[in-house]
Design an enzyme around this catalytic site. Structure first.
Site, mmCIF file in Angstrom:
data_model
loop_
_atom_site.group_PDB
_atom_site.id
_atom_site.type_symbol
_atom_site.label_atom_id
_atom_site.label_comp_id
_atom_site.label_asym_id
_atom_site.label_seq_id
_atom_site.Cartn_x
_atom_site.Cartn_y
_atom_site.Cartn_z
ATOM 1 N N LYS A 42 66.901 13.512 29.459
ATOM 2 C CA LYS A 42 65.475 13.300 29.635
ATOM 3 C C LYS A 42 65.104 11.833 29.455
ATOM 4 O O LYS A 42 64.062 11.383 29.892
ATOM 5 C CB LYS A 42 64.692 14.120 28.593
ATOM 6 C CG LYS A 42 64.959 15.594 28.619
ATOM 7 C CD LYS A 42 64.190 16.277 27.460
ATOM 8 C CE LYS A 42 64.662 17.684 27.275
ATOM 9 N NZ LYS A 42 64.105 18.256 26.013
ATOM 10 N N GLY A 43 65.957 11.091 28.769
ATOM 11 C CA GLY A 43 65.594 9.770 28.265
ATOM 12 C C GLY A 43 65.083 8.761 29.274
ATOM 13 O O GLY A 43 64.309 7.876 28.928
ATOM 14 N N GLU A 98 69.555 5.079 33.941
ATOM 15 C CA GLU A 98 69.849 5.525 32.565
ATOM 16 C C GLU A 98 69.012 4.724 31.568
ATOM 17 O O GLU A 98 68.708 3.547 31.795
ATOM 18 C CB GLU A 98 71.357 5.345 32.309
ATOM 19 C CG GLU A 98 71.818 5.582 30.889
ATOM 20 C CD GLU A 98 71.643 6.998 30.376
ATOM 21 O OE1 GLU A 98 70.551 7.570 30.553
ATOM 22 O OE2 GLU A 98 72.587 7.522 29.756
ATOM 23 N N ASP A 99 68.652 5.344 30.479
ATOM 24 C CA ASP A 99 67.850 4.656 29.469
ATOM 25 C C ASP A 99 68.686 3.667 28.666
ATOM 26 O O ASP A 99 68.328 2.512 28.514
ATOM 27 C CB ASP A 99 67.146 5.660 28.528
ATOM 28 C CG ASP A 99 68.095 6.693 27.917
ATOM 29 O OD1 ASP A 99 69.310 6.678 28.233
ATOM 30 O OD2 ASP A 99 67.626 7.532 27.130
ATOM 31 N N ASP A 102 75.615 3.462 25.415
ATOM 32 C CA ASP A 102 76.121 3.378 24.046
ATOM 33 C C ASP A 102 77.651 3.330 24.137
ATOM 34 O O ASP A 102 78.213 2.284 24.437
ATOM 35 C CB ASP A 102 75.587 4.596 23.283
ATOM 36 C CG ASP A 102 75.822 4.535 21.794
ATOM 37 O OD1 ASP A 102 76.395 3.550 21.313
ATOM 38 O OD2 ASP A 102 75.428 5.475 21.087
ATOM 39 N N LYS A 130 73.932 -1.211 24.410
ATOM 40 C CA LYS A 130 74.511 -1.602 23.115
ATOM 41 C C LYS A 130 75.977 -1.890 23.367
ATOM 42 O O LYS A 130 76.842 -1.064 23.103
ATOM 43 C CB LYS A 130 74.421 -0.440 22.128
ATOM 44 C CG LYS A 130 73.036 0.008 21.771
ATOM 45 C CD LYS A 130 73.139 1.050 20.660
ATOM 46 C CE LYS A 130 71.994 2.008 20.711
ATOM 47 N NZ LYS A 130 72.153 3.116 19.755
ATOM 48 N N PHE A 151 69.480 2.064 16.297
ATOM 49 C CA PHE A 151 69.046 3.303 16.937
ATOM 50 C C PHE A 151 67.605 3.127 17.398
ATOM 51 O O PHE A 151 66.730 2.790 16.608
ATOM 52 C CB PHE A 151 69.167 4.495 15.985
ATOM 53 C CG PHE A 151 69.067 5.800 16.724
ATOM 54 C CD1 PHE A 151 70.203 6.357 17.312
ATOM 55 C CD2 PHE A 151 67.854 6.440 16.865
ATOM 56 C CE1 PHE A 151 70.113 7.548 18.025
ATOM 57 C CE2 PHE A 151 67.760 7.629 17.581
ATOM 58 C CZ PHE A 151 68.891 8.181 18.156
ATOM 59 N N ASP A 158 64.447 9.403 22.637
ATOM 60 C CA ASP A 158 64.093 10.275 21.509
ATOM 61 C C ASP A 158 64.993 10.111 20.291
ATOM 62 O O ASP A 158 66.088 9.557 20.354
ATOM 63 C CB ASP A 158 64.189 11.737 21.939
ATOM 64 C CG ASP A 158 65.651 12.200 22.035
ATOM 65 O OD1 ASP A 158 66.445 11.501 22.697
ATOM 66 O OD2 ASP A 158 65.994 13.235 21.426
ATOM 67 N N ARG A 164 59.363 10.319 22.221
ATOM 68 C CA ARG A 164 59.522 9.948 23.635
ATOM 69 C C ARG A 164 58.234 9.386 24.233
ATOM 70 O O ARG A 164 58.258 8.629 25.186
ATOM 71 C CB ARG A 164 59.927 11.172 24.475
ATOM 72 C CG ARG A 164 61.304 11.712 24.201
ATOM 73 C CD ARG A 164 61.688 12.686 25.314
ATOM 74 N NE ARG A 164 62.795 13.555 24.950
ATOM 75 C CZ ARG A 164 64.086 13.240 25.081
ATOM 76 N NH1 ARG A 164 64.423 12.063 25.552
ATOM 77 N NH2 ARG A 164 65.032 14.092 24.735
HETATM 78 P P1 IMP Z 1 76.923 7.237 25.526
HETATM 79 O O1 IMP Z 1 77.502 8.340 26.334
HETATM 80 O O2 IMP Z 1 77.574 7.103 24.190
HETATM 81 O O3 IMP Z 1 76.875 5.915 26.265
HETATM 82 O O4 IMP Z 1 75.462 7.673 25.149
HETATM 83 C C1 IMP Z 1 74.386 7.464 25.966
HETATM 84 C C2 IMP Z 1 73.292 8.411 25.593
HETATM 85 O O5 IMP Z 1 73.150 8.532 24.184
HETATM 86 C C3 IMP Z 1 71.964 7.872 26.093
HETATM 87 O O6 IMP Z 1 71.680 8.421 27.348
HETATM 88 C C4 IMP Z 1 70.998 8.353 25.058
HETATM 89 O O7 IMP Z 1 70.525 9.620 25.414
HETATM 90 C C5 IMP Z 1 71.816 8.501 23.807
HETATM 91 N N1 IMP Z 1 71.580 7.344 22.937
HETATM 92 C C6 IMP Z 1 72.395 6.290 22.723
HETATM 93 N N2 IMP Z 1 71.862 5.412 21.882
HETATM 94 C C7 IMP Z 1 70.650 5.903 21.552
HETATM 95 C C8 IMP Z 1 69.581 5.429 20.719
HETATM 96 O O8 IMP Z 1 69.627 4.351 20.101
HETATM 97 N N3 IMP Z 1 68.484 6.220 20.654
HETATM 98 C C9 IMP Z 1 68.377 7.404 21.308
HETATM 99 N N4 IMP Z 1 69.330 7.872 22.124
HETATM 100 C C10 IMP Z 1 70.460 7.132 22.233
HETATM 101 MG MG MG Z 2 70.148 9.933 27.643
#
Ligand code: IMP
Ligand code: MG
Length: 180
Positions: A42-43, A98-99, A102, A130, A151, A158, A164
């Site tokens: 949803k982000g 994508e929001d 990570d 990040k 975070f 969220d 959100r």
């Molecule tokens: P990844 O697969 O580890 O790159 O994670 C990406 C997803 O984790 C993003 O689409 C977010 O939904 C969630 N995410 C990563 N960091 C944060 C944060 O700081 N706040 C909220 N959601 C996060």
């Molecule tokens: Mg997300």
């Protein structure tokens, strides 16, 4: 008393300016082409809705919902699709919206998955990154802003489904008054 404190990271004005720049780059690179935007729910819904208003190319919009197991502040790295796209993407130019990146696992999974449908291209547009937390080799082709390992919430993003709706982006810290 709230257990967490929200610290302003990006004002709505700063976000708007970042989005304007991204939209200009994307419009230039895809000039004359038709783009399929795949928004990760949803982000990224707020990011998508602001970004598309500034694009000067013809776009189709679709959504995918991905679940990475585990709630709270950590993802486990295991990703599954809980809502797939409905638009045919064979031969199309696809841009994932994508929001925040990570570990990079969500995007790697989705990029590989979309590639199975033989699109002409698949690129990534992310609002935040990040980089320090990356576990797999993946980069955004269009990036809003690199941030520290904090975070964040707000602007569609969220923490356990809350925050959100906030128009700005904040980073979360434990509330000092609750520490003792
Ligand atoms: P990844 O697969 O580890 O790159 O994670 C990406 C997803 O984790 C993003 O689409 C977010 O939904 C969630 N995410 C990563 N960091 C944060 C944060 O700081 N706040 C909220 N959601 C996060
Ligand atoms: Mg997300």
């Amino acid at each position: 008393m709230e257990r967490y404190h929200l610290n302003l990271l990006l004002s709505y004005k700063q976000i708007a300016s970042i989005i304007q720049d991204l939209a200009e780059q994307i419009s230039k690179d895809y000039n004359g082409k038709e783009l399929v935007l795949v928004c990760i729910l949803k982000g990224a819904f707020m990011f998508l809705s602001d970004l598309i208003r500034h694009l000067k190319v013809s776009v189709k919009v679709d959504f995918v919902r991905l679940a990475s197991y585990g709630a709270g502040m950590k993802t486990s790295g295991l990703v599954e699709i809980t809502k797939d796209i409905e638009t045919p993407i064979e031969g199309k130019d696809v841009l994932i919206i994508e929001d925040i990146i990570d570990s990079g696992r969500t995007l790697q999974f989705l990029k590989d998955r979309l590639a199975l449908s033989n699109p002409h291209s698949v690129k990534i547009c992310a609002l935040l990154d990040k980089k320090a937390r990356r576990e797999v080799e993946i980069e955004a082709d269009y990036l809003g802003k690199e941030i520290d390992d904090v975070f964040v919430v707000g602007y569609g993003i969220d923490f356990n489904e809350s925050y959100r709706h906030l128009p700005e982006i904040y980073y979360v810290t434990p509330n000092e008054k609750q520490k003792s």
